[in-house]
Design an enzyme around this catalytic site. Structure first.
Site, mmCIF file in Angstrom:
data_model
loop_
_atom_site.group_PDB
_atom_site.id
_atom_site.type_symbol
_atom_site.label_atom_id
_atom_site.label_comp_id
_atom_site.label_asym_id
_atom_site.label_seq_id
_atom_site.Cartn_x
_atom_site.Cartn_y
_atom_site.Cartn_z
ATOM 1 N N GLY A 12 42.366 41.924 42.013
ATOM 2 C CA GLY A 12 41.447 41.683 40.899
ATOM 3 C C GLY A 12 41.646 40.323 40.248
ATOM 4 N N ARG A 13 42.892 39.980 39.908
ATOM 5 C CA ARG A 13 43.137 38.739 39.170
ATOM 6 C C ARG A 13 42.993 37.495 40.043
ATOM 7 N NH1 ARG A 13 47.292 42.092 39.716
ATOM 8 N NH2 ARG A 13 49.226 41.481 40.737
ATOM 9 N N LYS A 29 47.599 54.099 31.461
ATOM 10 C CA LYS A 29 46.284 54.618 31.871
ATOM 11 C C LYS A 29 46.365 56.129 32.061
ATOM 12 C CE LYS A 29 44.458 51.060 34.911
ATOM 13 N NZ LYS A 29 44.032 50.817 36.273
ATOM 14 N N HIS A 81 46.866 22.781 14.717
ATOM 15 C CA HIS A 81 46.755 23.173 13.306
ATOM 16 C C HIS A 81 47.160 24.622 13.108
ATOM 17 C CE1 HIS A 81 44.602 19.410 12.315
ATOM 18 N NE2 HIS A 81 44.308 19.495 13.601
HETATM 19 C C1 G6Q Z 1 43.925 42.777 38.445
HETATM 20 C C2 G6Q Z 1 44.087 44.150 38.069
HETATM 21 C C3 G6Q Z 1 43.140 44.644 37.001
HETATM 22 C C4 G6Q Z 1 41.739 44.989 37.513
HETATM 23 C C5 G6Q Z 1 40.999 45.762 36.436
HETATM 24 C C6 G6Q Z 1 39.583 46.118 36.827
HETATM 25 O O1 G6Q Z 1 44.533 42.248 39.338
HETATM 26 O O2 G6Q Z 1 44.072 44.953 39.182
HETATM 27 O O3 G6Q Z 1 43.021 43.762 35.928
HETATM 28 O O4 G6Q Z 1 41.044 43.849 37.869
HETATM 29 O O5 G6Q Z 1 41.706 46.916 36.122
HETATM 30 O O6 G6Q Z 1 39.589 46.867 37.985
HETATM 31 P P1 G6Q Z 1 38.269 47.188 38.752
HETATM 32 O O7 G6Q Z 1 37.681 45.918 39.256
HETATM 33 O O8 G6Q Z 1 38.669 48.117 39.864
HETATM 34 O O9 G6Q Z 1 37.341 47.847 37.772
#
Ligand code: G6Q
Length: 548
Positions: A267-268, A500, A385
């Site tokens: 994801g990241r 979660k 600032h």
């Molecule tokens: C990133 C993580 C996390 C992920 C989100 C959204 O590396 O895995 O931030 O991107 O939890 O996940 P989904 O894209 O599966 O909704």
């Protein structure tokens, strides 16, 4: 390929420890010379890294080069790009995946390093290009035959931070009449505030979730679908999906168009996949998005250089390790002197802290040295600032990575008291770096600056789609290199699971309470009895109750 070794088992580790006993003194007379500035500058792919204000000398750089060589960081990076299963732990259940965000950018190459992944990236891009052409040519319109002007991007975490950071960074290059909005938080006020004033009839909704099961995203999607229905609009004519193939969201009948991302892209690290592509090419146009990919590709290739003095991502990674593991710094401030990068630090905060905030090695053992630092920051000069007091005179030393550009994006500027605004911005950036390094002696302790606070300056000509792509890939590679050198898995995120899980349990009880389920144990609503409901933490609650 060399076997994985813990950082402190690499031969250069002891040498660096010795060198760290007397790091370069930036406050000594003549410590910052023209020659030093020239020597400690690295130029690559349109960027310059000025690192004369780090507490390094030739011996440290040579030892860091040894550390890089001994860890096999560059070889591992190349293997990763070729499709090695880099996301895994040895001997324990783990994600066991390839790590191929770089394949999204390898589309320009005749001989891509991982052909199968690049084929998939090209297929998705072709599908996207077709979709954009249909929008541009009014083949795809709203119910009234009007063009879509707005896009609402719904996603969270990796499906929000990076895409949003890049949109804000490149908003100066938006196509006329196109705007993008974001909803990420499950806080209903986030959606309410964004929906207010939006002309839904001319809005596309881009729902982005790799897993297709993320609570926040699915909730927000339903909330927005309901708003469309209330407005008498058919969501199937407005909603687009970006998700993993086969995920619960992979249901093309519900969407105007569906795009895919693949499990080998975390994801990241997913900004340059369809996760960012759909929204960014709607806003900027397909060609501008390709420039983002080209800029990223330039750094994917640049990061293969073995000489650390000629490899900005690797050098930045090693300087970070020098500060973290040898000079004992806990945090890292990333301070862009560019308002457009207002959310870029937030993206890097996730990319870095979720990747390298780990306490176990790739073999599952507890690490015996610090790994990822706390990453934070805000654009300068605003931050000056606010929190710079602490980074200049606080009791903790915060290494800084400044980011700046020689030219502004809009080029709209004027002379005020003999200088332009952009000159004022850059003068402040350089002044801060210098002030942190050299400090100031003073008889009045309140006006004394100790100096020797390390920083680097990353400079490029202008923040364009190409340089933005470069900056993104530069930092991705930096983070990956650090993970390799620390012998940790930078590609999973088990640490976000427990919270979660507990939230899901609590939600079940909230649901039970709403239905009047006497067994839900939530009659006292939000007190301790609520927490008692979560089986996992029953024991802790019981202990606490006994003490009280
Ligand atoms: C990133 C993580 C996390 C992920 C989100 C959204 O590396 O895995 O931030 O991107 O939890 O996940 P989904 O894209 O599966 O909704």
């Amino acid at each position: 390929m060399a076997v994985w070794q813990d950082l402190h088992h690499l031969p250069a580790y002891g040498l660096l420890q010795q060198l760290a006993l007397r790091p370069y003194d930036l406050t000594a007379p003549g410590a910052i010379s023209e020659a030093r500035l020239a020597t400690y500058t690295c130029r690559q792919a349109g960027f310059e890294l000025l690192y004369a204000m780090q507490r390094v000398d030739e011996a440290v750089i040579a030892a860091l080069q040894q550390l890089a060589d001994q860890s096999g960081a560059v070889e591992r990076f190349l293997e990763m790009k070729k499709g090695a299963v880099a996301n895994r732990l040895d001997g324990y259940e783990s994600e066991n995946r390839q790590v191929l965000h770089t394949a999204c950018r390898d589309i320009f190459s005749d001989q891509p390093l991982c052909p199968a992944a690049t084929v998939q990236a090209r297929e998705q891009l072709a599908k996207l290009q077709e979709f954009l052409a249909e929008l541009d040519s009014a083949q795809l319109t709203n119910e009234q035959g009007e063009l879509f002007t707005d896009l609402l991007h719904i996603g969270i975490g990796g499906s929000d931070l990076g895409p949003r950071a890049l949109y804000l960074a490149l908003a100066a290059y938006r196509l006329p009449g196109r705007r993008v909005h974001f909803i990420s938080n499950v806080d209903p006020d986030d959606a309410a505030a964004v929906l207010e004033g939006l002309d839904l009839s001319r809005t596309l909704v881009n729902v982005v979730s790799k897993s297709g099961i993320t609570l926040e995203t699915l909730t927000n999607e339903e909330l927005v679908r309901a708003a469309f229905q209330r407005a008498g609009l058919d969501p199937a004519r407005h909603f687009v999906a970006v998700t993993g193939q086969g995920s619960p969201m992979d249901n093309p009948a519900r969407y105007l168009r569906s795009f895919y991302m693949f499990d080998y892209i975390g994801g990241r690290y997913s900004v340059t996949s369809m996760v960012g592509a759909v929204m960014l090419s709607f806003a900027l146009g397909y060609d501008a998005f390709r420039q983002v990919l080209q800029g990223a590709q330039a750094f994917d290739v640049a990061a293969e250089e073995r000489d650390i003095r000629r490899n900005i991502p690797l050098l930045l990674a090693l300087l970070g390790i020098w500060n973290r593991n040898f000079l004992g710094c806990d945090s890292l401030a990333i301070l862009p002197y560019s308002q457009a990068l207002v959310r870029f630090t937030a993206h890097l905060q996730q990319c870095d802290m979720e990747s390298n905030g780990k306490s176990i090695t790739r073999q599952g053992a507890t690490v015996s040295y610090p790994t990822g630092p706390i990453v934070w920051g805000e654009p300068g000069t605003n931050g000056q600032h606010a929190f710079y007091q602490l980074i200049h005179q606080g009791t903790t030393v915060v290494p800084v990575e400044f980011i700046g550009f020689r030219r502004s994006q809009f080029g709209e500027d004027m002379l005020i008291q003999g200088t332009t605004s952009h000159e004022k911005l850059l003068a402040n950036l350089l002044a801060q770096s210098l002030a942190l390094a050299v400090g100031r002696p003073h008889d009045n302790p309140n006006r004394f600056f100790a100096g020797n606070r390390p920083s680097s300056v990353l400079l490029a000509d202008c923040l364009t789609p190409y340089t933005m792509g470069g900056l993104l890939a530069l930092y991705e590679a930096k983070i990956v290199f650090q993970g390799f050198i620390w012998n940790i898995n930078s590609f999973d995120q088990e640490g976000v699971q427990l919270g979660k899980l507990l939230a899901t349990r609590l939600l079940q009880h909230f649901g039970g309470l709403r239905l009047g389920d006497a067994n839900s144990g939530l009659q006292d609503s939000l007190g301790w009895s609520l927490l008692k409901a979560a089986g996992l933490i029953d024991i802790k609650i019981a202990n606490k109750a006994e003490q009280e």
